[in-house]
Design a protein around this motif. Structure first.
Motif, PDB file in Angstrom:
ATOM      1  N   LEU A  80     -13.406   1.341  -6.199  1.00  0.00           N
ATOM      2  CA  LEU A  80     -12.711   0.080  -5.896  1.00  0.00           C
ATOM      3  C   LEU A  80     -12.581  -0.069  -4.390  1.00  0.00           C
ATOM      4  CD1 LEU A  80      -9.935   0.369  -8.613  1.00  0.00           C
ATOM      5  CD2 LEU A  80     -12.173  -0.747  -8.770  1.00  0.00           C
ATOM      6  N   GLY A 120     -11.034  -2.866  -1.234  1.00  0.00           N
ATOM      7  CA  GLY A 120     -10.405  -4.093  -0.760  1.00  0.00           C
ATOM      8  C   GLY A 120     -11.128  -4.535   0.494  1.00  0.00           C
ATOM      9  N   GLY A 180     -11.780  -2.552   2.975  1.00  0.00           N
ATOM     10  CA  GLY A 180     -12.500  -1.417   3.563  1.00  0.00           C
ATOM     11  C   GLY A 180     -11.868  -0.917   4.854  1.00  0.00           C
ATOM     12  N   ARG A 181     -10.531  -1.049   4.983  1.00  0.00           N
ATOM     13  CA  ARG A 181      -9.852  -0.612   6.214  1.00  0.00           C
ATOM     14  C   ARG A 181      -9.456   0.859   6.169  1.00  0.00           C
ATOM     15  NH1 ARG A 181     -11.773  -5.415   7.838  1.00  0.00           N
ATOM     16  NH2 ARG A 181     -11.134  -5.704  10.002  1.00  0.00           N
ATOM     17  N   THR A 182      -9.759   1.528   5.076  1.00  0.00           N
ATOM     18  CA  THR A 182      -9.504   2.961   5.000  1.00  0.00           C
ATOM     19  C   THR A 182     -10.428   3.678   5.981  1.00  0.00           C
ATOM     20  OG1 THR A 182      -8.655   2.914   2.779  1.00  0.00           O
ATOM     21  CG2 THR A 182      -9.844   4.899   3.395  1.00  0.00           C
ATOM     22  N   THR A 230      -5.995  -5.682   1.937  1.00  0.00           N
ATOM     23  CA  THR A 230      -5.588  -6.433   0.752  1.00  0.00           C
ATOM     24  C   THR A 230      -4.340  -5.771   0.157  1.00  0.00           C
ATOM     25  OG1 THR A 230      -6.933  -5.004  -0.630  1.00  0.00           O
ATOM     26  CG2 THR A 230      -7.983  -7.017   0.192  1.00  0.00           C
ATOM     27  N   GLY A 235      -5.571  -2.772  -1.906  1.00  0.00           N
ATOM     28  CA  GLY A 235      -5.948  -1.638  -1.058  1.00  0.00           C
ATOM     29  C   GLY A 235      -4.708  -0.997  -0.448  1.00  0.00           C
ATOM     30  N   HIS A 269       2.544   2.607   4.739  1.00  0.00           N
ATOM     31  CA  HIS A 269       3.841   2.597   5.427  1.00  0.00           C
ATOM     32  C   HIS A 269       3.679   1.769   6.699  1.00  0.00           C
ATOM     33  CE1 HIS A 269       1.557   5.829   7.417  1.00  0.00           C
ATOM     34  NE2 HIS A 269       2.030   5.218   8.492  1.00  0.00           N
ATOM     35  N   PHE A 272      -5.731  -2.687 -10.021  1.00  0.00           N
ATOM     36  CA  PHE A 272      -4.677  -3.706  -9.930  1.00  0.00           C
ATOM     37  C   PHE A 272      -5.297  -5.075 -10.186  1.00  0.00           C
ATOM     38  CE2 PHE A 272      -2.900  -0.675  -6.648  1.00  0.00           C
ATOM     39  CZ  PHE A 272      -1.788  -0.300  -7.384  1.00  0.00           C
ATOM     40  N   TYR A 287      -2.709  12.126   4.423  1.00  0.00           N
ATOM     41  CA  TYR A 287      -2.713  10.759   3.893  1.00  0.00           C
ATOM     42  C   TYR A 287      -4.161  10.354   3.626  1.00  0.00           C
ATOM     43  CZ  TYR A 287      -1.555   5.700   4.097  1.00  0.00           C
ATOM     44  OH  TYR A 287      -1.385   4.367   3.839  1.00  0.00           O
TER      45      TYR A 287
HETATM   46  C1  LIG Z   1      -6.401  -0.450  12.559  1.00  0.00           C
HETATM   47  C2  LIG Z   1      -5.762   0.137  11.342  1.00  0.00           C
HETATM   48  C3  LIG Z   1      -4.400   0.385  11.339  1.00  0.00           C
HETATM   49  C4  LIG Z   1      -3.800   0.924  10.200  1.00  0.00           C
HETATM   50  N1  LIG Z   1      -2.462   1.154  10.217  1.00  0.00           N
HETATM   51  C5  LIG Z   1      -1.865   1.695   9.137  1.00  0.00           C
HETATM   52  C6  LIG Z   1      -0.468   1.906   9.107  1.00  0.00           C
HETATM   53  O1  LIG Z   1       0.241   1.593  10.059  1.00  0.00           O
HETATM   54  N2  LIG Z   1       0.073   2.435   7.980  1.00  0.00           N
HETATM   55  C7  LIG Z   1      -0.691   2.756   6.884  1.00  0.00           C
HETATM   56  O2  LIG Z   1      -0.131   3.228   5.899  1.00  0.00           O
HETATM   57  N3  LIG Z   1      -2.026   2.555   6.874  1.00  0.00           N
HETATM   58  C8  LIG Z   1      -2.619   2.029   7.975  1.00  0.00           C
HETATM   59  N4  LIG Z   1      -3.967   1.794   7.962  1.00  0.00           N
HETATM   60  C9  LIG Z   1      -4.737   2.138   6.765  1.00  0.00           C
HETATM   61  C10 LIG Z   1      -4.896   0.942   5.822  1.00  0.00           C
HETATM   62  O3  LIG Z   1      -3.738   0.161   5.792  1.00  0.00           O
HETATM   63  C11 LIG Z   1      -5.151   1.471   4.417  1.00  0.00           C
HETATM   64  O4  LIG Z   1      -6.317   2.242   4.403  1.00  0.00           O
HETATM   65  C12 LIG Z   1      -5.278   0.397   3.346  1.00  0.00           C
HETATM   66  O5  LIG Z   1      -5.423   1.057   2.119  1.00  0.00           O
HETATM   67  C13 LIG Z   1      -6.466  -0.523   3.584  1.00  0.00           C
HETATM   68  O6  LIG Z   1      -6.494  -1.549   2.613  1.00  0.00           O
HETATM   69  P1  LIG Z   1      -7.884  -2.256   2.219  1.00  0.00           P
HETATM   70  O7  LIG Z   1      -7.609  -3.539   1.528  1.00  0.00           O
HETATM   71  O8  LIG Z   1      -8.772  -2.309   3.389  1.00  0.00           O
HETATM   72  O9  LIG Z   1      -8.406  -1.259   1.127  1.00  0.00           O
HETATM   73  P2  LIG Z   1      -9.662  -0.297   1.082  1.00  0.00           P
HETATM   74  O10 LIG Z   1      -9.702   0.521   2.313  1.00  0.00           O
HETATM   75  O11 LIG Z   1     -10.867  -1.076   0.749  1.00  0.00           O
HETATM   76  O12 LIG Z   1      -9.220   0.594  -0.166  1.00  0.00           O
HETATM   77  C14 LIG Z   1      -8.068   1.405  -0.109  1.00  0.00           C
HETATM   78  C15 LIG Z   1      -7.861   2.112  -1.442  1.00  0.00           C
HETATM   79  O13 LIG Z   1      -7.420   1.177  -2.410  1.00  0.00           O
HETATM   80  C16 LIG Z   1      -8.225   1.289  -3.580  1.00  0.00           C
HETATM   81  N5  LIG Z   1      -8.303  -0.040  -4.208  1.00  0.00           N
HETATM   82  C17 LIG Z   1      -8.925  -1.144  -3.753  1.00  0.00           C
HETATM   83  N6  LIG Z   1      -8.788  -2.152  -4.629  1.00  0.00           N
HETATM   84  C18 LIG Z   1      -8.052  -1.679  -5.656  1.00  0.00           C
HETATM   85  C19 LIG Z   1      -7.573  -2.244  -6.876  1.00  0.00           C
HETATM   86  N7  LIG Z   1      -7.829  -3.515  -7.236  1.00  0.00           N
HETATM   87  N8  LIG Z   1      -6.817  -1.464  -7.701  1.00  0.00           N
HETATM   88  C20 LIG Z   1      -6.533  -0.168  -7.378  1.00  0.00           C
HETATM   89  N9  LIG Z   1      -6.967   0.409  -6.238  1.00  0.00           N
HETATM   90  C21 LIG Z   1      -7.722  -0.336  -5.391  1.00  0.00           C
HETATM   91  C22 LIG Z   1      -9.573   1.777  -3.065  1.00  0.00           C
HETATM   92  O14 LIG Z   1     -10.323   2.442  -4.070  1.00  0.00           O
HETATM   93  C23 LIG Z   1      -9.149   2.728  -1.966  1.00  0.00           C
HETATM   94  O15 LIG Z   1      -8.890   4.008  -2.469  1.00  0.00           O
HETATM   95  C24 LIG Z   1      -4.589   1.237   9.062  1.00  0.00           C
HETATM   96  C25 LIG Z   1      -5.962   0.974   9.068  1.00  0.00           C
HETATM   97  C26 LIG Z   1      -6.540   0.424  10.194  1.00  0.00           C
HETATM   98  C27 LIG Z   1      -8.006   0.139  10.182  1.00  0.00           C
END
Ligand SMILES: Cc1cc2nc3c(=O)[nH]c(=O)nc-3n(C[C@H](O)[C@H](O)[C@H](O)COP(=O)(O)OP(=O)(O)OC[C@H]3O[C@@H](n4cnc5c(N)ncnc54)[C@H](O)[C@@H]3O)c2cc1C
Length: 492
Positions: free
Chosen positions: A59, A61, A63-65, A128, A131, A138, A189, A433
């Motif tokens: 899965l 969102g 891709g900010r991981t 998202t 994600g 946090h 989700f 984390y």
């Molecule tokens: C510049 C930067 C700053 C950041 N600062 C912080 C911070 O201050 N605090 C913090 O906690 N994090 C921080 N992060 C990390 C980021 O918030 C997390 O990695 C977050 O999960 C990214 O969300 P995404 O939508 O990009 O999800 P993705 O990176 O695409 O996915 C995150 C996870 O969610 C899962 N997922 C996606 N869709 C679903 C779904 N529908 N149902 C169940 N699971 C799903 C994916 O499999 C994956 O394991 C930061 C990242 C960046 C790039």
């Protein structure tokens, strides 16, 4: 990297979905079958397709991981960003129900003018909701507000067995506390209901002060944790000697009712939107290009020295007003800043260490990075509190996030250094984390998660996803080897 064992399917339909996918830091390059469903029914269909083709589903969102948590090389990836509708909004209670692909940016832009704000946001507004809750993010207010999961009233999730369930803290409670935080490995989700934070102004009052070393940084983060709604430190990873861990702290506070006579204006989108230029004329979109010259040790030392001098002599004990967006999403000021790290990209190493042991552990860690010639280009500290979620990363203590540039020649050295840092964190009783991780070994993960959490995860995985349909790079790198070892030790 694409594992050499990955074989692509010959089906023309599947081949037409092949797409390159990277982690946020661009340090991992993969190819996967990318699908962008817009309904729950389409996700059900994709689970059937995966079963027929003997493929797994990862899965994704936005891709900010930073690591491999949203990658699934050689298999199917579901990008859920087309499921991005606000389903219900009550501006009197601040309760919102949204589809999983709604981003934090979309959320705040939708509710701000009614006087509401997401209670917890990450340092970027692009994640998202799914994600963000997959990892249970946090913010700089973790001590005061907890993780985003603590503000979820309910969610619906599709399990790989085709069942759609509703979870709240009281209904299907075990799954509520597990699917939030389990990195997309138990269920998908499909909708999320959250309670938002009431606002009386679109501004926060920021207090800034310099701290001369790590001990004072940690002392102040703790001492002022209840005086500010948000508190965060910037740490100079190159300073040594008496200045080891020096930096700057920012505390920020929401404004109360009647504190902002301009509230009608500051709660508007046009007030919050980040400017397109720096100093009125440098286009932000080109700034990452200039930043490239400062991602080496010499450039970082120059920037850090200037930044620390500014915090010590110009900004020390200063207060100013800043918009919520500018304060929370500083990193979004420079679009694509991660590209400044060059073709090898960057990784982040974030550890969470209890109050009592953090100073000694991180002093040792900072010295190690300097001795290895691999100091961090950006260090960020926060104050945290524990939470009840299955794969919680938080502790009653602090976090230190460190960014490292990856090059072809330092990749192996970085992994070796991460292994040594893991040992320091584990000895100090710390945690990690998944959202930030690309270097954890199964052994290190098993030690911080502990047998009870791992047994609960194994049982829930067997219950929700017995065929292990939901997988990612992170799952295969870290969790699956642990589950295999656990099974082997039971059958022995
Ligand atoms: C510049 C930067 C700053 C950041 N600062 C912080 C911070 O201050 N605090 C913090 O906690 N994090 C921080 N992060 C990390 C980021 O918030 C997390 O990695 C977050 O999960 C990214 O969300 P995404 O939508 O990009 O999800 P993705 O990176 O695409 O996915 C995150 C996870 O969610 C899962 N997922 C996606 N869709 C679903 C779904 N529908 N149902 C169940 N699971 C799903 C994916 O499999 C994956 O394991 C930061 C990242 C960046 C790039």
């Amino acid at each position: 990297m694409l594992p050499s064992s990955v074989m692509f399917k010959a089906s023309p339909m599947l081949l037409s979905h092949l797409a390159p996918l990277e982690n946020f830091g661009h340090s991992l390059k993969t190819v996967a079958y990318l699908f962008r469903p817009s309904t729950t029914e389409q996700i059900v269909e994709l689970f059937r397709l995966a079963e027929r083709e003997n493929l797994t589903i990862g899965l994704r969102g936005s891709g900010r991981t930073y690591g491999d948590g949203a990658l699934n090389a050689g298999h199917i990836v579901l990008d859920i960003r087309r499921m991005n509708r606000i389903l219900e909004w009550n501006p009197h209670t601040g309760v919102i129900k949204a589809e999983p692909g709604v981003t934090l940016q979309q959320l705040w832009q939708y509710v701000l003018e009614d006087g509401w704000w997401p209670p917890v946001v990450s340092g970027t507004q692009f994640p998202t909701l799914a994600g963000a809750l997959g990892m249970n993010i946090h913010g700089k207010n973790n001590w005061r507000a907890g993780t985003l999961g603590e503000h979820v009233l309910a969610f619906t999730a599709l399990l790989p067995n085709g069942q759609e369930i509703t979870c709240t803290p009281n209904e299907n409670s075990e799954l509520f506390y597990a699917i939030i935080s389990s990195a997309g490995l138990l269920g998908v989700f499909t909708s999320l209901t959250l309670k938002l934070k009431r606002l009386y102004s679109g501004n926060v009052r920021v207090s800034a002060w310099a701290v001369p070393n790590l001990r004072e940084m940690l002392t102040d983060l703790d001492q002022f944790k209840n005086e500010h709604d948000y508190i965060v430190g910037w740490l100079d990873g190159l300073a040594g000697g008496n200045g080891l861990g020096r930096g700057q702290i920012h505390g920020a506070d929401y404004l109360h009712a009647d504190e902002d006579p301009q509230a009608a204006r500051t709660l508007r989108l046009d007030y919050q939107n980040l400017p397109d230029t720096f100093f009125g004329f440098v286009p932000k979109a080109s700034l990452w290009f200039l930043m490239q010259f400062f991602t080496n040790n010499f450039g970082t030392a120059l920037v850090n020295t200037a930044k620390y001098a500014q915090s010590r002599f110009l900004e020390h004990q200063k207060q100013y007003i800043q918009s919520l967006v500018a304060f929370n999403f500083l990193l979004d000021y420079v679009p694509g800043w991660e590209k400044a790290y060059g073709p090898g990209g960057l990784i982040q190493y974030q550890s969470f260490v209890p109050l009592e042991t953090a100073n000694a552990a991180w002093a040792e860690m900072l010295r190690l990075t300097q001795r290895r010639g691999l100091p961090t280009s950006l260090g960020v500290t926060k104050r945290h509190r524990p939470d009840k979620f299955l794969f919680t990363h938080a502790v009653n203590g602090y976090s230190l996030a460190m960014d490292f540039k990856v090059t072809r020649s330092n990749r192996a050295k970085l992994q070796q250094m991460a292994n040594e840092m893991n040992e320091i964190v584990l000895q100090a009783g710390g945690r990690f984390y998944f959202a930030k991780d690309s270097t954890l070994t199964p052994e290190a993960a098993a030690r911080y998660l502990g047998p009870e959490t791992l047994q609960r995860f194994a049982a829930l995985k067997a219950q929700c996803d017995p065929q292990e349909r939901l997988q990612t790079g992170l799952y295969r790198r870290v969790l699956k080897p642990i589950l295999v070892t656990m099974k082997q030790s039971v059958s022995r």
